[in-house]
Design a protein around this motif. Structure first.
Motif, PDB file in Angstrom:
ATOM      1  N   THR A 107       0.799  -1.372   0.573  1.00 24.93           N
ATOM      2  CA  THR A 107       0.103  -0.300  -0.431  1.00 24.93           C
ATOM      3  C   THR A 107       0.787   1.046  -0.048  1.00 24.93           C
ATOM      4  OG1 THR A 107       0.350   0.092   1.927  1.00 24.93           O
ATOM      5  CG2 THR A 107      -1.862  -1.308   0.866  1.00 24.93           C
ATOM      6  N   VAL A 108       0.179   1.972  -0.224  1.00 23.55           N
ATOM      7  CA  VAL A 108       1.292   3.198  -0.407  1.00 23.55           C
ATOM      8  C   VAL A 108      -0.053   4.590   0.708  1.00 23.55           C
ATOM      9  CG1 VAL A 108       0.303   3.948  -2.883  1.00 23.55           C
ATOM     10  CG2 VAL A 108       1.797   5.191  -1.177  1.00 23.55           C
ATOM     11  N   SER A 109       0.342   5.616   1.251  1.00 26.20           N
ATOM     12  CA  SER A 109      -0.569   6.312   1.877  1.00 26.20           C
ATOM     13  C   SER A 109       0.706   7.900   1.701  1.00 26.20           C
ATOM     14  CB  SER A 109      -0.469   6.160   3.664  1.00 26.20           C
ATOM     15  OG  SER A 109      -0.500   5.066   3.932  1.00 26.20           O
ATOM     16  N   VAL A 110      -0.703   9.041   1.419  1.00 23.43           N
ATOM     17  CA  VAL A 110      -1.276   9.588   0.210  1.00 23.43           C
ATOM     18  C   VAL A 110      -1.415  10.908   0.743  1.00 23.43           C
ATOM     19  CG1 VAL A 110       0.209   8.561  -1.413  1.00 23.43           C
ATOM     20  CG2 VAL A 110      -2.645   9.417  -1.461  1.00 23.43           C
ATOM     21  N   TRP A 111      -1.132  12.692   0.841  1.00 23.54           N
ATOM     22  CA  TRP A 111      -2.222  13.280   0.996  1.00 23.54           C
ATOM     23  C   TRP A 111      -2.760  13.484  -0.492  1.00 23.54           C
ATOM     24  CZ3 TRP A 111      -3.075  15.390   5.181  1.00 23.54           C
ATOM     25  CH2 TRP A 111      -2.393  15.079   6.408  1.00 23.54           C
ATOM     26  N   ALA A 112      -3.874  14.367  -0.543  1.00 26.81           N
ATOM     27  CA  ALA A 112      -5.097  14.217  -1.704  1.00 26.81           C
ATOM     28  C   ALA A 112      -5.168  14.834  -2.829  1.00 26.81           C
ATOM     29  CB  ALA A 112      -5.950  14.486  -1.604  1.00 26.81           C
ATOM     30  N   GLY A 113      -3.062  15.761  -1.978  1.00 25.66           N
ATOM     31  CA  GLY A 113      -2.734  17.157  -3.853  1.00 25.66           C
ATOM     32  C   GLY A 113      -1.465  16.125  -4.148  1.00 25.66           C
ATOM     33  N   GLY A 159      -8.960  -1.925 -12.557  1.00 25.03           N
ATOM     34  CA  GLY A 159     -10.479  -2.055 -12.196  1.00 25.03           C
ATOM     35  C   GLY A 159     -10.370  -0.030 -12.365  1.00 25.03           C
ATOM     36  N   MET A 160     -11.473   0.986 -12.055  1.00 24.10           N
ATOM     37  CA  MET A 160     -11.171   1.623 -11.938  1.00 24.10           C
ATOM     38  C   MET A 160     -10.496   2.389 -10.488  1.00 24.10           C
ATOM     39  SD  MET A 160     -13.247   2.959 -14.080  1.00 24.10           S
ATOM     40  CE  MET A 160     -14.151   4.826 -13.922  1.00 24.10           C
ATOM     41  N   THR A 161     -10.521   3.567 -10.002  1.00 22.81           N
ATOM     42  CA  THR A 161      -9.825   3.709  -9.044  1.00 22.81           C
ATOM     43  C   THR A 161     -10.321   3.581  -7.760  1.00 22.81           C
ATOM     44  OG1 THR A 161      -9.290   6.223 -10.137  1.00 22.81           O
ATOM     45  CG2 THR A 161      -9.611   6.143  -7.602  1.00 22.81           C
ATOM     46  N   ARG A 162     -11.986   3.617  -8.018  1.00 27.52           N
ATOM     47  CA  ARG A 162     -12.547   2.463  -6.688  1.00 27.52           C
ATOM     48  C   ARG A 162     -11.883   1.599  -6.290  1.00 27.52           C
ATOM     49  NH1 ARG A 162     -17.533   3.990  -5.122  1.00 27.52           N
ATOM     50  NH2 ARG A 162     -18.428   5.154  -6.879  1.00 27.52           N
ATOM     51  N   ASP A 163     -11.385   0.640  -6.429  1.00 31.12           N
ATOM     52  CA  ASP A 163     -10.863   0.073  -6.384  1.00 31.12           C
ATOM     53  C   ASP A 163      -9.912  -0.219  -6.309  1.00 31.12           C
ATOM     54  OD1 ASP A 163     -13.277  -1.850  -8.062  1.00 31.12           O
ATOM     55  OD2 ASP A 163     -12.680  -0.949 -10.042  1.00 31.12           O
ATOM     56  N   LEU A 164      -8.871   0.950  -6.069  1.00 31.15           N
ATOM     57  CA  LEU A 164      -7.357   0.595  -5.998  1.00 31.15           C
ATOM     58  C   LEU A 164      -7.194   1.508  -4.473  1.00 31.15           C
ATOM     59  CD1 LEU A 164      -5.785   1.959  -9.029  1.00 31.15           C
ATOM     60  CD2 LEU A 164      -5.833  -0.026  -8.005  1.00 31.15           C
ATOM     61  N   VAL A 165      -8.685   1.925  -4.086  1.00 37.74           N
ATOM     62  CA  VAL A 165      -8.780   2.376  -2.528  1.00 37.74           C
ATOM     63  C   VAL A 165      -9.071   2.057  -1.511  1.00 37.74           C
ATOM     64  CG1 VAL A 165     -10.039   4.566  -1.246  1.00 37.74           C
ATOM     65  CG2 VAL A 165      -9.206   4.842  -3.514  1.00 37.74           C
ATOM     66  N   LEU A 166      -8.166   2.019  -0.943  1.00 36.76           N
ATOM     67  CA  LEU A 166      -8.527   1.212   0.813  1.00 36.76           C
ATOM     68  C   LEU A 166      -8.907   1.945   2.177  1.00 36.76           C
ATOM     69  CD1 LEU A 166      -5.404  -1.781   0.244  1.00 36.76           C
ATOM     70  CD2 LEU A 166      -7.674  -2.028   0.369  1.00 36.76           C
ATOM     71  N   GLY A 167      -8.514   2.861   2.438  1.00 37.47           N
ATOM     72  CA  GLY A 167      -8.626   4.178   2.941  1.00 37.47           C
ATOM     73  C   GLY A 167      -9.174   5.608   2.551  1.00 37.47           C
ATOM     74  N   LEU A 168      -9.958   5.919   3.337  1.00 35.73           N
ATOM     75  CA  LEU A 168      -9.281   7.683   3.208  1.00 35.73           C
ATOM     76  C   LEU A 168      -9.758   8.219   4.872  1.00 35.73           C
ATOM     77  CD1 LEU A 168     -12.248   8.197   0.347  1.00 35.73           C
ATOM     78  CD2 LEU A 168      -9.683   8.208   0.204  1.00 35.73           C
ATOM     79  N   LEU A 180     -11.248   7.192   8.079  1.00 32.98           N
ATOM     80  CA  LEU A 180     -11.656   5.975   7.896  1.00 32.98           C
ATOM     81  C   LEU A 180     -10.661   5.181   7.141  1.00 32.98           C
ATOM     82  CD1 LEU A 180     -14.690   7.107   5.303  1.00 32.98           C
ATOM     83  CD2 LEU A 180     -14.906   6.359   7.691  1.00 32.98           C
ATOM     84  N   LEU A 181      -9.424   5.350   7.839  1.00 36.66           N
ATOM     85  CA  LEU A 181      -8.427   4.616   7.063  1.00 36.66           C
ATOM     86  C   LEU A 181      -8.161   3.610   7.141  1.00 36.66           C
ATOM     87  CD1 LEU A 181      -5.899   7.708   7.744  1.00 36.66           C
ATOM     88  CD2 LEU A 181      -7.056   7.425   5.468  1.00 36.66           C
ATOM     89  N   GLY A 205     -18.142  15.575   0.407  1.00 37.56           N
ATOM     90  CA  GLY A 205     -17.022  15.639   2.013  1.00 37.56           C
ATOM     91  C   GLY A 205     -15.793  15.822   0.771  1.00 37.56           C
ATOM     92  N   VAL A 206     -15.180  16.786   1.661  1.00 29.94           N
ATOM     93  CA  VAL A 206     -13.477  17.165   1.346  1.00 29.94           C
ATOM     94  C   VAL A 206     -12.838  15.404   1.628  1.00 29.94           C
ATOM     95  CG1 VAL A 206     -11.029  18.404   1.075  1.00 29.94           C
ATOM     96  CG2 VAL A 206     -13.437  18.759   1.065  1.00 29.94           C
ATOM     97  N   ILE A 207     -11.827  14.918   0.304  1.00 34.57           N
ATOM     98  CA  ILE A 207     -10.952  13.881   0.857  1.00 34.57           C
ATOM     99  C   ILE A 207      -9.619  14.622   1.076  1.00 34.57           C
ATOM    100  CG2 ILE A 207      -9.609  11.375  -0.024  1.00 34.57           C
ATOM    101  CD1 ILE A 207     -12.463  12.132  -1.851  1.00 34.57           C
ATOM    102  N   THR A 208      -8.977  13.895   2.699  1.00 44.28           N
ATOM    103  CA  THR A 208      -7.944  14.827   2.568  1.00 44.28           C
ATOM    104  C   THR A 208      -6.603  13.839   2.323  1.00 44.28           C
ATOM    105  OG1 THR A 208      -8.386  14.800   4.956  1.00 44.28           O
ATOM    106  CG2 THR A 208      -8.428  16.280   4.229  1.00 44.28           C
ATOM    107  N   ARG A 209      -6.600  13.101   2.339  1.00 46.14           N
ATOM    108  CA  ARG A 209      -5.859  11.533   2.361  1.00 46.14           C
ATOM    109  C   ARG A 209      -6.017  10.238   1.886  1.00 46.14           C
ATOM    110  NH1 ARG A 209      -2.820  10.948   8.463  1.00 46.14           N
ATOM    111  NH2 ARG A 209      -4.502  10.631   8.752  1.00 46.14           N
TER     112      ARG A 209
END
Length: 458
Positions: A107-113, A159-168, A180-181, A205-209
Motif C-alpha cells: 500500500t501507499v499512503s498519500v495526501w490528497a494533493g 479496475g477503476m480508482t474505486r478498486d484501488l482505494v483501501l482507506g480514506l 476511514l484509513l 465531503g473533502v478527501i484529505t488522505r
C-alpha cells in the motif's frame, strides 16, 4: 462589514493570511477546469496545509452558509471543480506528499494533493506499480482522481480508482473528520463509508488522505495491433486472450474513421496495416510472448483477426500507440465535442452504428469518430463541430447521444463524473427513485448544501 468579509476574516484567523487569497491574487487556473466551461474568479481561494485546517475552513463556511468548491489539479472534463464568483474555492494542492509505502501490505499512503505521477514514481522506486494512469498524470491530483472515480487505459486489468482505494480520510461539511484509513483488503466492519465519497465529486465531503493498493510490476509487455472484420470479433478476441494469454493491460478499439485520422496526423503518416479494415484493436499483454503468438495464430485461423502487427521493440510499440493517442491533437485540429459513455459490452457496436446513423440523418455530412477501451464497457465518440451548421447545435447533439445511451441501458458518464456538464442528462442513466436516494444522501452529509452546490444533482 459584509457576511462574506466576516467569513474571510475568520478564515484568515484560522488558516493564516497566505492561505486565503482573493481577487487578482487568485491564479486563473482556479477559474475553470480543462473544459474551460463558465470560468469565474471565486470569492476566495483557500490553501490549507493540514487536515485540521480543512476542517476549520469547512466548519467556518458551514456556519456561515458559505458555499465551497473543492479543487484538485483542475484537469476534470465535466465542470465538477468550476466555481461561481460567489463560491469559496478550496484547493488541496498544499496537502501533498507520500506519507508511507508499506511493502508488506503493498500500500501507499498519500495526501490528497499529491499528483498521480508522484505516486506512480514512488511506487516504482519501491518496486511496485500504481496502476491508475491518465494522460493528465503530471497535473491531476489523487484526491480529484478519487472524487471522480477516474478510469484510464488499464481499467480492464486493474479496475477503476474505486478498486484501488483501501482507506480514506474525509472532512465533512460541518468540519468533522472521518478517519476511514485502512490497509486491509478484507474489512467488513459495517457500512463501507469510504465508498460514499469515491465518485461523489466533492459534494459529500473533502478527501484529505488516502491509502491505495499497489500491484506487482508487470514485467515486459508485448504490444499488438490487429485488424478485425466486425465488432463481434473484437469481443471474441478479448475473451480468447483472457482465456489463453491472461487479461491484457490495455485493449483499445478504433473504428476505421478514427484509425485513418490517427494515421494521417502522424509525423510520418504511414499506416502499419491497410486502412481499409472496419476495426482495429491495439492491446498490451504482460504474458509470455510465445503464448500470445499462439493465441494470435488461433484468432487468425478463426477469422477474428484479419491482419496483425506485433511490435518488435519499444520504439515500434510507441509508434503504434501514437495512432491511438491522436486524441491529444483533437483540440488543435478540430472543434471537438467529446462523449465518454459506457454500455453493456455486447451492445457497443450497435450503439456506435445507431449514433452514426442518427447523426447523419439529422446533420448530413457531419464528421464523427469512434474509439474506446470496450473491455471495460467504455466508448468514446467525438463530433467535430466544424463539420456542423454554425453555431454548432451542442445541446441537440448531446441529447441525441445521451438518449441513445439511455435506450441501451448505458451510462452517460464512464469516467469523468457528472459535474455541471452532464447534470441535465443524468436521468437517462439514473431513474427518479435513485436520484431521490442520492439527494437524501447529500442532505445527510451536507444538510446546508455548502459543498460543491449545483454539481451532479443541481
Amino acid at each position: 462589514m459584509s457576511d462574506l468579509q466576516h467569513t474571510l476574516n475568520q478564515l484568515r484567523a484560522a488558516l493564516g493570511e497566505t492561505a486565503v487569497l482573493t481577487g487578482a491574487a487568485i491564479n486563473q487556473r482556479h477559474y475553470s477546469d480543462w473544459t474551460g466551461h463558465a470560468p469565474a474568479c471565486p470569492a476566495a481561494l483557500l490553501l490549507p496545509t493540514s487536515t485540521q485546517q480543512v476542517a476549520d475552513a469547512l466548519r467556518i463556511c458551514n456556519a456561515a452558509g458559505q458555499s465551497v468548491v473543492p479543487q484538485g489539479g483542475m484537469t476534470g472534463l465535466a465542470g465538477g471543480a468550476v466555481p461561481r464568483k460567489t463560491d469559496v474555492a478550496l484547493s488541496l494542492e498544499r496537502l501533498r506528499g507520500i506519507e508511507e509505502i508499506d511493502s508488506a501490505a503493498a500500500t501507499v499512503s498519500v495526501w490528497a494533493g499529491t499528483t498521480l505521477q508522484e505516486i506512480q514514481q514512488a511506487a516504482l522506486d519501491a518496486g511496485f506499480l500504481f496502476p491508475l494512469d491518465l494522460g493528465a498524470r503530471g497535473s491531476c491530483q489523487i484526491g480529484g482522481n478519487i472524487a471522480t472515480n477516474a478510469g484510464g487505459n488499464a481499467v480492464i486489468r486493474y479496475g477503476m480508482t474505486r478498486d484501488l482505494v483501501l482507506g480514506l480520510e474525509v472532512v465533512l461539511a460541518d468540519g468533522r473528520v472521518l478517519n476511514l484509513l485502512n490497509k486491509m483488503i478484507k474489512n467488513n466492519c459495517g457500512y463501507d463509508l469510504k465508498q460514499c465519497f469515491i465518485g461523489s465529486e466533492g459534494t459529500l465531503g473533502v478527501i484529505t488522505r488516502a491509502i491505495l493498493k499497489l500491484a506487482p510490476l508487470p514485467g515486459e509487455t508485448t504490444t499488438l495491433l490487429c485488424a478485425l472484420p466486425d465488432y463481434a470479433s473484437a469481443v471474441s478476441l478479448l475473451r480468447r486472450l483472457q482465456r489463453s494469454a491472461g487479461t491484457p493491460q490495455a485493449y483499445e478499439l478504433m473504428w476505421q474513421d478514427f484509425f485513418r485520422l490517427g494515421v494521417s496526423w502522424l509525423e510520418n503518416p504511414t499506416a502499419p496495416l491497410s486502412q481499409d479494415y472496419p476495426l482495429y484493436v491495439l492491446f498490451e499483454s504482460a504474458g509470455p510472448r510465445e503464448l500470445l503468438e499462439q493465441t494470435l495464430e488461433a484468432a487468425l485461423e478463426a477469422g477474428e483477426v484479419l491482419d496483425a502487427v506485433l511490435a518488435s521493440s519499444q520504439t515500434q510499440a510507441r509508434a503504434l500507440w501514437k495512432i491511438r493517442e491522436a486524441t491529444g491533437e483533437f483540440p488543435l485540429r478540430m472543434t471537438p465535442l467529446n462523449f465518454d459513455v459506457s454500455l453493456p459490452i455486447g451492445q457497443i457496436g450497435d450503439f456506435a452504428e445507431l449514433c452514426r446513423k442518427r447523426l447523419e440523418q439529422r446533420w448530413p455530412g457531419n464528421h464523427s469518430v469512434y474509439f474506446g477501451h470496450i473491455g471495460d464497457s467504455n466508448l468514446h465518440l467525438t463530433v467535430d463541430c466544424n463539420s456542423l451548421p454554425q453555431p454548432a447545435p451542442i445541446l441537440e447533439i448531446e441529447e441525441l447521444v445521451y438518449t441513445a445511451v439511455g435506450e441501451m441501458g448505458g451510462s452517460v458518464s464512464a469516467e469523468h463524473g457528472i459535474g455541471l456538464l452532464k447534470r441535465e442528462f443524468l436521468h437517462h442513466s439514473v431513474n427518479a427513485q435513485a436520484r431521490q436516494a442520492m439527494q437524501q444522501l447529500k442532505d445527510c452529509y451536507d444538510p446546508r448544501g455548502i459543498l460543491n452546490p449545483g454539481k451532479i444533482l443541481g
